[in-house]
Scaffold this motif. Sequence first.
Motif, short mmCIF file in Angstrom:
data_model
loop_
_atom_site.label_atom_id
_atom_site.label_comp_id
_atom_site.label_asym_id
_atom_site.label_seq_id
_atom_site.Cartn_x
_atom_site.Cartn_y
_atom_site.Cartn_z
N VAL A 1 45.44 34.33 45.79
CA VAL A 1 46.68 34.95 46.27
C VAL A 1 46.39 35.98 47.36
CG1 VAL A 1 48.86 35.97 45.53
CG2 VAL A 1 47.42 34.78 43.88
N LEU A 2 47.11 35.86 48.47
CA LEU A 2 47.03 36.82 49.58
C LEU A 2 45.61 37.06 50.07
CD1 LEU A 2 49.65 39.48 48.37
CD2 LEU A 2 50.01 37.47 49.80
N ARG A 3 44.87 35.99 50.20
CA ARG A 3 43.48 36.14 50.66
C ARG A 3 43.43 36.58 52.12
NH1 ARG A 3 41.36 30.00 50.43
NH2 ARG A 3 42.90 29.88 48.77
N GLY A 4 44.58 36.54 52.79
CA GLY A 4 44.59 36.88 54.21
C GLY A 4 44.75 38.35 54.50
N THR A 5 44.64 39.24 53.50
CA THR A 5 44.80 40.67 53.77
C THR A 5 43.69 41.47 53.08
OG1 THR A 5 46.40 42.48 53.79
CG2 THR A 5 46.31 41.13 51.80
N ASN A 6 43.73 42.81 53.23
CA ASN A 6 42.65 43.65 52.70
C ASN A 6 42.67 43.73 51.18
OD1 ASN A 6 44.14 46.31 51.79
ND2 ASN A 6 45.02 45.75 53.78
N THR A 7 41.53 44.12 50.61
CA THR A 7 41.32 44.06 49.16
C THR A 7 42.33 44.88 48.38
OG1 THR A 7 38.96 43.74 49.54
CG2 THR A 7 39.64 44.40 47.32
N ILE A 8 42.54 46.13 48.78
CA ILE A 8 43.41 47.03 48.01
C ILE A 8 44.84 46.49 47.96
CG2 ILE A 8 44.41 49.35 47.91
CD1 ILE A 8 41.83 50.40 49.16
N GLU A 9 45.40 46.14 49.12
CA GLU A 9 46.77 45.63 49.16
C GLU A 9 46.85 44.24 48.53
OE1 GLU A 9 49.30 47.53 52.68
OE2 GLU A 9 47.71 46.20 53.41
N ARG A 10 45.81 43.45 48.68
CA ARG A 10 45.81 42.11 48.07
C ARG A 10 45.96 42.21 46.56
NH1 ARG A 10 41.15 40.41 49.63
NH2 ARG A 10 39.97 40.78 47.71
N ILE A 11 45.16 43.05 45.94
CA ILE A 11 45.22 43.18 44.48
C ILE A 11 46.56 43.73 44.04
CG2 ILE A 11 44.23 44.37 42.48
CD1 ILE A 11 41.51 44.19 43.90
N ALA A 12 47.05 44.76 44.73
CA ALA A 12 48.33 45.38 44.36
C ALA A 12 49.49 44.39 44.51
CB ALA A 12 48.58 46.62 45.22
N ALA A 13 49.56 43.72 45.67
CA ALA A 13 50.69 42.81 45.93
C ALA A 13 50.58 41.53 45.13
CB ALA A 13 50.77 42.50 47.42
N SER A 14 49.37 40.96 45.05
CA SER A 14 49.23 39.69 44.34
C SER A 14 49.50 39.84 42.85
CB SER A 14 47.83 39.11 44.56
OG SER A 14 46.84 39.98 44.08
N ALA B 1 44.18 30.91 40.62
CA ALA B 1 42.73 31.12 40.70
C ALA B 1 42.46 32.32 41.58
CB ALA B 1 42.05 29.88 41.28
N THR B 2 41.45 33.11 41.22
CA THR B 2 41.15 34.32 41.99
C THR B 2 39.69 34.71 41.86
OG1 THR B 2 41.77 36.63 42.36
CG2 THR B 2 41.76 35.85 40.09
N HIS B 3 39.20 35.42 42.88
CA HIS B 3 37.89 36.06 42.81
C HIS B 3 38.02 37.52 42.38
CE1 HIS B 3 36.44 32.67 45.38
NE2 HIS B 3 35.34 32.87 44.66
N ASP B 4 39.25 38.02 42.38
CA ASP B 4 39.48 39.43 42.05
C ASP B 4 39.53 39.61 40.53
OD1 ASP B 4 39.67 40.25 44.74
OD2 ASP B 4 41.73 39.49 44.82
N ILE B 5 38.42 40.04 39.96
CA ILE B 5 38.35 40.22 38.51
C ILE B 5 39.38 41.24 38.04
CG2 ILE B 5 36.84 40.88 36.60
CD1 ILE B 5 36.11 38.27 37.95
N GLU B 6 39.74 42.16 38.92
CA GLU B 6 40.73 43.18 38.54
C GLU B 6 42.03 42.54 38.05
OE1 GLU B 6 38.18 44.91 41.89
OE2 GLU B 6 39.08 42.99 41.33
N LEU B 7 42.42 41.42 38.64
CA LEU B 7 43.66 40.76 38.24
C LEU B 7 43.61 40.28 36.80
CD1 LEU B 7 44.53 38.65 41.41
CD2 LEU B 7 45.58 40.79 40.66
N SER B 8 42.44 39.92 36.33
CA SER B 8 42.32 39.44 34.95
C SER B 8 42.64 40.54 33.94
CB SER B 8 40.92 38.87 34.70
OG SER B 8 39.96 39.91 34.73
N TYR B 9 42.50 41.80 34.33
CA TYR B 9 42.86 42.92 33.46
C TYR B 9 44.31 43.34 33.67
CZ TYR B 9 37.83 43.38 32.71
OH TYR B 9 36.52 43.15 32.38
N ILE B 10 44.74 43.39 34.95
CA ILE B 10 46.10 43.83 35.26
C ILE B 10 47.14 42.90 34.66
CG2 ILE B 10 47.74 44.23 37.15
CD1 ILE B 10 45.32 44.98 38.90
#
Length: 564
Positions: A455-468, A485-494
């Motif tokens: 999700v939102l791989r086309g933008t920066n990490t901080i905004e990507r995680i928050a928006a996605s 599917a994601t590489h951002d492990i943070e999403l798995s907790y959020i």
Amino acid sequence: MKFFTPGIVLPIAFFVTVAIFIVLQNRGNKKLLLDRIKNSWGKIPQKEYTYEELEHIAQFFRQREKEEFSIDDITWNDLDMNRIFILMNQCTSPVGAERLYELLRRPVFEAEELKERQRLMEFFRTHETERHLVQTILSNIRRPGNVSVFEAVHVTSEVTIQGKKGQICCFAAFLLSLVCFILKPNPGVLIFLAVCGFNIATYWGKKGEIDAYLTSFRCVLQLLRAEKLLEKAGISELKTYEEQGRQYRKALSGFQKGAFWVTDRSSLGSSGLDDLLKDYIRMTTHIDLIKFHDMMKSMQEHMVEAEGLISLLGYLDSMISIASFREILPYYCLPDFDAGTQASMEVKELYHPLINNPVANSITARGGVLVTGSNASGKSTFLKNIAINAILAQTAYTCTAASYKAPFFKVMTSMALRDDLESGESYFIVEIRSLKRILDEAKKKENLLCIIDEVLRGTNTIERIAASSEILWNICGENVLSFAATHDIELSYILEDRYTNYHFEEEVRKEDVVFNYLLKEGRVTTRNAIRLLEMMKYGKKITEEARKAVEHFESAGLWEKIEE
């Protein structure tokens, strides 16, 4: 008295020999066709397609694209559905390919229609003789050049051609001059020759106008002949389709009568005596021009019936094609459609039909599923396979799995996106438009299966995680089954209150990374990016400093500045 002299025997022997040769040749051609049909059953098609060919095949679907829910272009391209179509297409007629393509892009939401498809597929599978007969009949429908049958037929829908009254006058003048010549040969011959000369002179310009539409007429005549042969075959299991086809043919009966005057050939100058005679009759009487106007009018008035023949005959061909497709699969199942309203899915031993020696996976999913893992571990392939099988379940009534249970789904994806160079839109703009269409569809009451990759791989990490995280949270409702599917492990907790975590992992060996492509519960706990750099001989300085940077970030929560 000699009844047979050499002058009589030789011509008779010649014509008998030619007749026997033609009969044997036709018999040989039929045998070759039947052998080809038999050999293609249950085999992977070898035909290759250009982009333009697929676009022509798609036109039958395009004409009806907005009538009801269909698989949109983004989803179709994300899932490589053109390759699924090519793998499945063993149709013997071009209308079969057009109908199969349309069928794959228009999921069914009623069990009755899918059960009817299953009845036909099972009948064709178990009745080889009848299947071969139907395929032989349908093989007489030929592709009209570089376009589809639908395009060829539909091109006449808005044509306006004037001049029928003038052609009738030419025909009447010919008859009157002929009568005059018979009654009064002396002056009549001059009148007859003058009328013939005038008709021939005016014929050529009008003949050129109708040549462009002869392909369309021939397509309809081939459809009518195929329907008549199908009706003549008298296959009781196809009685409903034969009756429907009969109604279409009856409506177009006026189109068919005398059509040979127009469609026997597209140009003059044939060498045969009968063809030469027909040429002169056409030129002097304009009978083919008059019939052309009648055929065009009939075709325009009965365009629905002409398209109905395409749909009906193509439908039968597509059912044979899907039945053949099933034969090439390692195993498959019939889908079990849950009557419940909750968006859920239970699949066992699910595998991707486009992969050789695929690894099968099973999952029971409700609400949301978040899949983590490294690159090339199998995340995207698994997600695509979920969506492909949901589509195949509601179109081909076939799933590449040991079992499949789910309600009827609308299917939408946002995966393999790219910059839109024509409109000048960046990847990020294309992506947020793609996601917005899924958010809008999720607000409706019908069950939705949505697949989102990175999700939102086309933008920066901080905004990507928050928006996605907000997008995925809001997509996942009671009537939505969401896979992401994601590489951002943070999403798995959020998102863990709405999304169940699954992952793919790999085994890092001394000189290799081995992927087992097995889906496992929980979030991923391994990393391999730096290890892969080492294996590709990037150098110790880069990999060691990168590893130190990771360790510092994990302990301090900040990235350390790189200094000389």
